[in-house]
Write a protein that holds these residues in place. Structure first.
Motif, mmCIF file in Angstrom:
data_model
loop_
_atom_site.group_PDB
_atom_site.id
_atom_site.type_symbol
_atom_site.label_atom_id
_atom_site.label_comp_id
_atom_site.label_asym_id
_atom_site.label_seq_id
_atom_site.Cartn_x
_atom_site.Cartn_y
_atom_site.Cartn_z
ATOM 1 N N GLU A 296 5.520 52.698 22.350
ATOM 2 C CA GLU A 296 6.278 52.607 23.586
ATOM 3 C C GLU A 296 5.528 53.260 24.730
ATOM 4 N N LEU A 297 5.901 52.880 25.932
ATOM 5 C CA LEU A 297 5.481 53.581 27.133
ATOM 6 C C LEU A 297 6.688 54.354 27.642
ATOM 7 N N ILE A 298 6.499 55.611 28.030
ATOM 8 C CA ILE A 298 7.576 56.396 28.619
ATOM 9 C C ILE A 298 7.082 57.012 29.912
ATOM 10 N N GLY A 299 7.935 57.022 30.920
ATOM 11 C CA GLY A 299 7.555 57.530 32.234
ATOM 12 C C GLY A 299 8.391 56.880 33.318
ATOM 13 N N HIS A 300 7.738 56.405 34.358
ATOM 14 C CA HIS A 300 8.487 55.754 35.436
ATOM 15 C C HIS A 300 7.555 54.877 36.274
ATOM 16 N N SER A 301 8.151 53.858 36.861
ATOM 17 C CA SER A 301 7.450 53.031 37.847
ATOM 18 C C SER A 301 8.258 53.056 39.135
ATOM 19 N N GLY A 302 7.662 52.532 40.203
ATOM 20 C CA GLY A 302 8.343 52.486 41.488
ATOM 21 C C GLY A 302 8.351 51.085 42.058
ATOM 22 N N SER A 303 9.281 50.805 42.947
ATOM 23 C CA SER A 303 9.430 49.463 43.506
ATOM 24 C C SER A 303 8.269 49.040 44.388
ATOM 25 N N THR A 304 7.424 49.992 44.765
ATOM 26 C CA THR A 304 6.265 49.663 45.593
ATOM 27 C C THR A 304 5.017 49.377 44.762
ATOM 28 N N GLY A 305 5.128 49.565 43.428
ATOM 29 C CA GLY A 305 3.984 49.272 42.570
ATOM 30 C C GLY A 305 3.276 50.478 42.006
ATOM 31 N N ALA A 306 3.823 51.678 42.244
ATOM 32 C CA ALA A 306 3.250 52.886 41.647
ATOM 33 C C ALA A 306 3.776 53.030 40.221
ATOM 34 N N PHE A 307 2.991 53.680 39.357
ATOM 35 C CA PHE A 307 3.437 53.875 37.974
ATOM 36 C C PHE A 307 2.804 55.124 37.375
ATOM 37 N N ALA A 308 3.532 55.748 36.436
ATOM 38 C CA ALA A 308 3.030 56.911 35.707
ATOM 39 C C ALA A 308 3.672 56.881 34.324
ATOM 40 N N PHE A 309 2.892 56.527 33.310
ATOM 41 C CA PHE A 309 3.421 56.369 31.959
ATOM 42 C C PHE A 309 2.580 57.121 30.934
ATOM 43 N N TYR A 310 3.252 57.509 29.857
ATOM 44 C CA TYR A 310 2.585 58.105 28.707
ATOM 45 C C TYR A 310 2.704 57.141 27.533
ATOM 46 N N TYR A 311 1.607 56.963 26.804
ATOM 47 C CA TYR A 311 1.562 56.100 25.624
ATOM 48 C C TYR A 311 1.307 56.988 24.405
ATOM 49 N N PRO A 312 2.374 57.532 23.795
ATOM 50 C CA PRO A 312 2.200 58.483 22.687
ATOM 51 C C PRO A 312 1.393 57.935 21.520
ATOM 52 N N GLU A 313 1.510 56.635 21.258
ATOM 53 C CA GLU A 313 0.821 56.018 20.118
ATOM 54 C C GLU A 313 -0.674 56.312 20.139
ATOM 55 N N LYS A 314 -1.271 56.339 21.329
ATOM 56 C CA LYS A 314 -2.712 56.580 21.468
ATOM 57 C C LYS A 314 -3.011 57.829 22.299
ATOM 58 N N ASP A 315 -1.961 58.612 22.615
ATOM 59 C CA ASP A 315 -2.123 59.817 23.431
ATOM 60 C C ASP A 315 -2.875 59.509 24.730
ATOM 61 N N LEU A 316 -2.370 58.529 25.465
ATOM 62 C CA LEU A 316 -2.983 58.143 26.736
ATOM 63 C C LEU A 316 -1.949 58.158 27.852
ATOM 64 N N PHE A 317 -2.393 58.581 29.025
ATOM 65 C CA PHE A 317 -1.558 58.577 30.221
ATOM 66 C C PHE A 317 -2.123 57.571 31.218
ATOM 67 N N PHE A 318 -1.260 56.717 31.749
ATOM 68 C CA PHE A 318 -1.658 55.706 32.725
ATOM 69 C C PHE A 318 -0.985 56.015 34.068
ATOM 70 N N VAL A 319 -1.787 56.224 35.084
ATOM 71 C CA VAL A 319 -1.270 56.513 36.427
ATOM 72 C C VAL A 319 -1.969 55.595 37.420
ATOM 73 N N GLY A 320 -1.225 55.055 38.370
ATOM 74 C CA GLY A 320 -1.870 54.204 39.364
ATOM 75 C C GLY A 320 -0.906 53.582 40.339
#
Length: 342
Positions: A296-320
Motif C-alpha cells: 500500500e501507499l500511505i500519506g496524502h495528495s493534494g488537489s493541485t497535484g502535490a503528493f507525499a506517500f510512504y511505501y512500507p513494502e519497499k521502505d520508500l518515500f515518494f514526494v513531489g
C-alpha cells in the motif's frame, strides 16, 4: 530501478498539461535517493501542499492527544460557542451535530458535505473564476446549506470533506490559545528544522501559482483561507523530512497508528483512495488494482497535484508535485506507477 523512475517521469512530463514537475524518492535512512526535475521546478522550490496540509493538522491533533489535552472521542461541540455549529449536521430531520467527535472529523466519517466540490456554490468552480477570501464562519454556513451524506459513524461510510479539517484547525487553536500557523511552527516546523515550510498569512508570504490546464492561476486570498485543510507551502526536500518523521515516530508516538489504520473507502470520485485517521491509503494489490503490485501507499495528495506517500513494502518515500489542478488524479497515478515499478 532508477532507470524505471526516469522512464516514468519522462512519460509524465511529455503530457501537454504538465508545465512543471518535481520528484524526490528516498528510503528511511537516506542511503538511497533519487530526484528528477522539470520546467524549472527543483526539490528546493516552493510548492503548494494543498491537502497534504491535513497531515500537519493531523500531527497537531495527535500531539495534543499525547499531551492529554484532547481525546479522539471528544465531542466537537465542546470547543465551540453554543449555537455556532447548531444545524451543521441535520440528516433526515435529525440533528447529529452534538454527536460529532474529533475522530469523525479525522477519519472523514462525519458525513458532512464538501463545499469545495458540492452544491451550486461549489468553491472549486468559483475560485477558478476569481480569487476570494472565505472565513471559517462562511464555510460553516455554506456547509449548513448542503445535505449531509450519512449519519456520523455509519458502517463502512466515509466522505472526504475539507470542512472536517477546517473545524479541526479551530479546535487546535481553541485548545492551544495560539494561531494555527504558530502551532504548526512550534509542533512541527521548528522541531524538524523546516525553514521553508509555512502557513501563509501576510501579503509578503510567497504563494506559488497553480496550473489549471494551460492557465497559471494566482489565488493567494483563497489559499490563505484554506489553512488547516490545504493552505501550507513547503519544498519537496522539506516535505521528505516531514513525511519520514510523520510515519517514523519523529513527531508523536507511532504506536497510535494501530488506532489510525482503520480505513474506509471514500466517495467514488476518490477511487481507489481509502481514508484512515488523518491520512490516505492506496491499496496496490487485488482486483481493484488488477493485481498490479504489493502492499500500500500511505500519506496524502493534494488537489493541485502535490503528493507525499510512504511505501512500507519497499521502505520508500515518494514526494513531489505535478502542478495540475485540472486532473489531480495524475499525481495518484504517478505515485502508484513509482511504487509498482520499485
Amino acid at each position: 530501478m532508477t532507470k524505471k523512475y526516469d522512464e516514468i517521469f519522462s512519460r509524465l512530463v511529455k503530457s501537454k498539461q504538465i508545465h512543471e514537475s518535481v520528484l524526490l524518492i528516498q528510503n528511511t535512512n537516506g542511503d538511497f535517493s533519487y530526484k528528477n526535475e522539470y520546467g524549472g521546478k527543483s526539490i528546493d522550490a516552493p510548492l503548494l501542499l494543498a491537502s497534504i496540509t491535513k497531515l500537519f493538522t493531523t500531527t497537531c491533533i495527535l500531539i495534543l492527544r499525547e499531551q492529554g489535552k484532547l481525546s479522539l472521542d471528544d465531542k466537537v461541540m465542546r470547543f465551540f460557542d453554543e449555537g455556532k455549529l447548531s444545524g451543521l449536521h441535520l440528516y433526515k430531520r435529525q440533528e447529529y451535530t452534538s454527536k460529532l467527535t474529533i475522530a469523525n472529523l479525522l477519519f472523514q466519517t462525519s458525513g458532512l458535505p464538501d463545499v469545495s466540490e458540492e452544491g451550486k456554490k461549489n468553491l472549486r468552480k468559483l475560485v477558478l473564476k476569481e480569487d476570494m477570501n472565505i472565513t471559517i464562519d462562511e464555510l460553516i454556513t455554506l456547509t449548513k446549506e448542503l445535505k449531509p451524506h450519512f449519519a456520523p459513524n455509519t458502517l463502512n461510510r466515509s466522505h472526504y470533506a475539507d470542512i472536517n479539517f477546517d473545524i479541526l484547525g479551530q479546535i487546535i487553536e481553541c485548545i492551544t490559545g495560539s494561531s494555527l500557523e504558530d502551532v504548526f511552527k512550534s509542533f512541527i516546523f521548528e522541531p524538524l528544522g523546516l525553514e521553508k515550510t509555512y502557513l501563509p498569512i501576510g501579503e509578503d508570504d510567497f504563494i506559488p501559482k497553480i496550473y489549471y490546464k494551460n492557465n497559471a492561476l494566482s489565488r493567494p486570498s483563497y489559499i490563505k483561507s484554506c489553512r488547516a485543510s490545504g493552505g501550507a507551502i513547503s519544498t519537496p526536500r522539506e516535505m521528505m523530512v516531514f513525511i519520514k518523521a510523520f510515519f517514523g515516530g519523529g513527531l508523536f508516538n507511532k504506536g497510535i497508528f494501530h488506532q489510525l489504520d482503520k480505513y474506509k473507502k471514500l466517495q467514488i470520485t476518490f477511487y481507489p483512495i481509502q481514508y484512515g485517521g488523518g491520512y490516505m491509503r492506496i491499496p496496490l494489490g487485488g482486483l481493484s488494482m488488477l493485481f498490479m503490485g504489493k502492499g500500500e501507499l500511505i500519506g496524502h495528495s493534494g488537489s493541485t497535484g502535490a503528493f507525499a506517500f510512504y511505501y512500507p513494502e519497499k521502505d520508500l518515500f515518494f514526494v513531489g508535485d505535478v502542478n495540475q489542478s485540472a486532473n489531480p488524479a495524475t499525481a495518484i497515478r504517478l505515485a502508484i506507477r513509482l511504487a509498482v515499478s520499485s
